[in-house]
Write a protein that holds these residues in place. Sequence first.
Motif, PDB file in Angstrom:
ATOM      1  N   LEU A 301       0.820  -1.211   0.000  1.00 40.11           N
ATOM      2  CA  LEU A 301       0.000   0.000   0.000  1.00 40.11           C
ATOM      3  C   LEU A 301       0.854   1.261   0.000  1.00 40.11           C
ATOM      4  O   LEU A 301       0.597   2.205  -0.749  1.00 40.11           O
ATOM      5  N   LEU A 302       1.870   1.292   0.855  1.00 46.19           N
ATOM      6  CA  LEU A 302       2.738   2.462   0.931  1.00 46.19           C
ATOM      7  C   LEU A 302       3.539   2.626  -0.345  1.00 46.19           C
ATOM      8  O   LEU A 302       3.730   3.751  -0.827  1.00 46.19           O
ATOM      9  N   ALA A 303       4.027   1.524  -0.897  1.00 47.36           N
ATOM     10  CA  ALA A 303       4.775   1.613  -2.149  1.00 47.36           C
ATOM     11  C   ALA A 303       3.886   2.142  -3.269  1.00 47.36           C
ATOM     12  O   ALA A 303       4.326   2.978  -4.080  1.00 47.36           O
ATOM     13  N   MET A 304       2.630   1.703  -3.325  1.00 44.26           N
ATOM     14  CA  MET A 304       1.701   2.185  -4.349  1.00 44.26           C
ATOM     15  C   MET A 304       1.392   3.665  -4.157  1.00 44.26           C
ATOM     16  O   MET A 304       1.301   4.429  -5.125  1.00 44.26           O
ATOM     17  N   GLU A 305       1.243   4.078  -2.894  1.00 44.25           N
ATOM     18  CA  GLU A 305       0.928   5.489  -2.630  1.00 44.25           C
ATOM     19  C   GLU A 305       2.087   6.398  -3.040  1.00 44.25           C
ATOM     20  O   GLU A 305       1.884   7.448  -3.655  1.00 44.25           O
ATOM     21  N   VAL A 306       3.321   6.015  -2.708  1.00 40.69           N
ATOM     22  CA  VAL A 306       4.481   6.812  -3.096  1.00 40.69           C
ATOM     23  C   VAL A 306       4.634   6.826  -4.617  1.00 40.69           C
ATOM     24  O   VAL A 306       4.983   7.849  -5.212  1.00 40.69           O
ATOM     25  N   TYR A 307       4.362   5.709  -5.248  1.00 40.13           N
ATOM     26  CA  TYR A 307       4.399   5.633  -6.719  1.00 40.13           C
ATOM     27  C   TYR A 307       3.429   6.639  -7.340  1.00 40.13           C
ATOM     28  O   TYR A 307       3.786   7.396  -8.255  1.00 40.13           O
ATOM     29  N   ASP A 308       2.200   6.662  -6.830  1.00 43.52           N
ATOM     30  CA  ASP A 308       1.208   7.619  -7.353  1.00 43.52           C
ATOM     31  C   ASP A 308       1.608   9.062  -7.057  1.00 43.52           C
ATOM     32  O   ASP A 308       1.497   9.938  -7.917  1.00 43.52           O
ATOM     33  N   THR A 309       2.067   9.317  -5.844  1.00 42.00           N
ATOM     34  CA  THR A 309       2.428  10.680  -5.440  1.00 42.00           C
ATOM     35  C   THR A 309       3.576  11.227  -6.275  1.00 42.00           C
ATOM     36  O   THR A 309       3.540  12.376  -6.739  1.00 42.00           O
ATOM     37  N   CYS A 310       4.610  10.422  -6.465  1.00 43.82           N
ATOM     38  CA  CYS A 310       5.779  10.881  -7.232  1.00 43.82           C
ATOM     39  C   CYS A 310       5.420  11.168  -8.681  1.00 43.82           C
ATOM     40  O   CYS A 310       5.801  12.212  -9.238  1.00 43.82           O
ATOM     41  N   ASN A 311       4.686  10.271  -9.302  1.00 41.19           N
ATOM     42  CA  ASN A 311       4.338  10.478 -10.705  1.00 41.19           C
ATOM     43  C   ASN A 311       3.392  11.653 -10.875  1.00 41.19           C
ATOM     44  O   ASN A 311       3.491  12.399 -11.866  1.00 41.19           O
ATOM     45  N   ALA A 312       2.494  11.867  -9.901  1.00 38.91           N
ATOM     46  CA  ALA A 312       1.598  13.025  -9.979  1.00 38.91           C
ATOM     47  C   ALA A 312       2.362  14.335  -9.833  1.00 38.91           C
ATOM     48  O   ALA A 312       1.961  15.360 -10.389  1.00 38.91           O
TER      49      ALA A 312
END
Length: 813
Positions: A301-312
Motif C-alpha cells: 500500500l505504501l509503495a503504491m501510494e508513493v508511486y502515485d504521489t511521485c508520478n503526480a
Amino acid sequence: IDCATNRAGPVRVPHIACDLDRKARPHVPSSSVHALTMRAFVTRRALWSLRVACRAQPGSGGIACVEDTRAAVFAGFPAYWASEAQHAGLRALCSKVPTTDLARKFISSVAEVDLPANASSEAPPPPTDTRLDIDFEELLTRPARPPRPGRPPSRASERAAAAFRILRRSGVVRDQALALYVNSALFPTAAAAFEDAVLSRARPRELAAIGALATGGAVADALFPAFARFVLREYRDQVTQYRSLVQTADLRAAHAWFPLARALQRRIVYHAGPTNSGKTYSALEAMKAAGSGVYCGPLRLLAMEVYDTCNAAGTFCDLITGQERREVPGSSHVSCTVEMVDLSRRVDVAVLDEIQMIGDEHRGWAWSRALMGVPANEIHLCGDGSAVELVRSLAAAMGDELEVRSYDRFTALAVEPGGLGPGVYAATQRGDCIVAFSRRDIFEIKAAVERETSHRCCVIYGALPPETRRQQAQLFNAGDNKYHVMVASDAVGMGLNLNIGRVVFHSLHKQFGGNERAPVSVSMIKQIAGRAGRRNSEFAQGKVTCKNPEELGILTAALETPLDVMVTRKAGLFPEFEHLEVFAGQRPDDTFSETLNQFTRHAVLDSTFFLCKQDGVFTAAQLLGETQLSLRDMYSFCMAPASSSNMHVLAALLHFARVYATGAPVTLDLQLPRKLPCNTLELRQLETAHAIVNLWLWLSYRFDEEAFPGREGVQQLSADICDLLHRGLRKVTSLTKASGSARASRAVDRTAQRPSPAHERLLRPFEAQAQALQRAQLEERRLQRSQQAGEGRLLRARQSAPCEGRRRAESLA
C-alpha cells in the motif's frame, strides 16, 4: 580481562589478565596485574562466573561484552573479537570486579589447547602437565593389551574408568571440545575411543594415577589436553568438516556482505518522530529532489501510494513489489517494498520507512539488509526514535555518517475519558475508527454500528488485498457518502492516510487460538492511536478511547510511555541464499528443511543481531521436501508468501512446485463466481483465492515466463477478485442496513453454513489437497498433545513417588 586477539595465524582465545590475590596465589605480586596468556577457549562455567561478578558490580560496564562472548560460545564458534569499546569495558573489570575467587574459577575452567587455522597442519604440541606424570603421546603408541574374557578388571582399572566417566559427563569438557569443533554427535564416540585406547595400554602405576583424579576433582584439567590431541589426530576429517560447517554459518560482521555499499561514504539521516509529524514527507521531498532515488516501504500500500504521489508531482517513478511491476519510461526513481530493494543499483537518495521494524522478529531482516546494503549516497530513515541507538551502532560499524532529526506531532492527541459511552456502538460518531483484533469481531462491530446508527462502515483487515483496502480507505475519506465509520484491525496502523477523528479500541488484548489472550504491545497502541487527527482535515484534534472504560488506564499508560523505554535493541537477520548454498554443500544428504534447521542451530551472531523467525519458510520446506527441486528453486518456493495457517494456499504452493518440478508450465485457472458475496464465508473464499493468485504472481517474477505463462491474464484475475471483494463488502453493508437484527446476524457470520455453489467451485482445484494437509496437521497436533501428556505423567510420577519406588513409577508412566 583484556580481549586482545590476532586474526592472522592460529585461532586463539583472547588473552586473560587477572589481578590475583597474594593469598590465592602467593607467587604472584598483588601490586600488579599478572597477565596469563592462555591459548584456550572460554567455557560456559567461566563466563557464568564472570557474569555473576559483573552483575554484582553494576558500574563495571562489562556485562554487555560478557553476554556477547557467551552468545558466541553457546553457538559453538570458538573465536570472538570484541570491539574497542568492549575491550575498554573488560579492561575496567580488572579494577572493579573482585577477582580472588573469580580468577581461580575462570582460569581453572579453560584448557591450554589450540586448533590450527590450517586443517592440514600438525596437531598442537603436548602441554606441560603438572597434575599427571604421564606421557600420553608415548602411552598411545604402545600396543594394546588383548582383552581377557571372564577376567574381572583390576581395582586400578575400575577407578581409572570412573575418572573417564567424569570426563565424558563434564559440561566444561563438552564446551571445550565444542570449541575444538568436536560437536555433540562426535564427542561420545571420541571420548569412548580415547578411554579404550588409554585403558588398554596404560600400566598399573598410570592407571592408579588416573584413578586418583576421580576423587581429586581435576579430571578435566589433567585428561582434556591429551583427549584434545587424540581427537585432532584420530578424527581430523570429522573435526575439519564440522569446522567448515560452523564457519559457513558465521553471520557476524553482516555489513561486510555488501561490498558495493561499503565502497561508498554514505550519509544517514534519521527522521525520528511519532505518527502525523511530517517525517516521511521530509524524507520523500529529499528523494524527489535527487537525480535518482528509491523508496522502501513496509507494505505494498505504501509503495503504491508513493508511486502515485511521485508520478503526480512530475517525478517519474517505477513500482516494484513482490507481485507487481510497473515501469514508467524515463524514470530514475523506484518505489518498492523493502524486501524488493535492488542492492546492485546505485542511487543518490534512498528512503527506508518504518525503520523501527528492523527489530521485528519476523521481517526485521529486510530492514537490516536494506540499511546495510543499499548503495546510496544518502539514506533517509523514517520511524519513531526507538531504533536511534541501534542505528548509531550500525552506522559506526559501517563507517557511515549519522544525523538525527526529531519531529513533533502536528496535531494534539488526547485520551477521551469515560470510554465509548453507555450506548456502546450506538455512540459511534462520524470519523471514528474502531479497532478490533479478529476478523469476526470486525464484522460483528460493523453490523452493530450499521444497525444502531445511520452510519455505514468501511472495513480494513490484513486478509483483504491491498487494492481493496485502498478502495475502502478512499470510500471512508470521500466525505460525500454515508461511509463515515471505519472498522479495522491493526492493519490500519500503517500504510494508509485516513481522515480519522477518534480511534476506539474494541479491546487492548489480542486472542490467539482458543482462549489464549495477550495484551497489545505499547508500540502498537502508540502506532494505531497516532492515526487519530490529521493536519488539513476536519479532524485536527485527535482523540483516542476504549470501548471498555476499565482499559483506559492501560491506554493512558501506553501513550505516556517515553520512547527511551521503547528501545529496539537488536536488528533481525536471515541468511541469504548464498549462505545456505555453502552450508548445504557441507551436508549434501540433508533435505532443505534439515539444512534450515541445522543452519539455525549453528548460526553465529554478535550482540547487535538476532535470527528472525521464519515459521512459514520452515513449513514450506517440510511440505516440499519430496519434490525434485534444485536448492535455488526450493529456496524460492519456500520464501514465497504462503500463509502456513491457510491450507488452500499451502495446497496451491505444493501443486505449483510439483508441476514446476516436472518441467510442465505452471498455469492458474480459477472460475470466479458472477454472484457477489453476501456473507463473511464467501468473502473469505475470495480472500483465499486472491492469496493464491498473489502466490502465483510472486513466483512468476522469480522464474522465467515459460515456466509461469499467462501473467497478464492472472493479473486481470487479481483485479477482478479485488473488485468482487469491494462490491461484496458494500453488499454486506446493504443487507445489514435493510434487515432486522436476526437477519443481520446471519449476514454478518454464516461460517457454520456452506458457501453458495458458485463460490464453492472457486477453490475446488485445491480442495482435496487442502483437506489432506488439514488431516495431517490435526494428526501432528494430536501426537504432540499425546507426547506432552506422557511427559506430564512422567514428571508427576517422579515428583510424587518416593526415591526407592521412583524407578518403578517411571516404568509404569
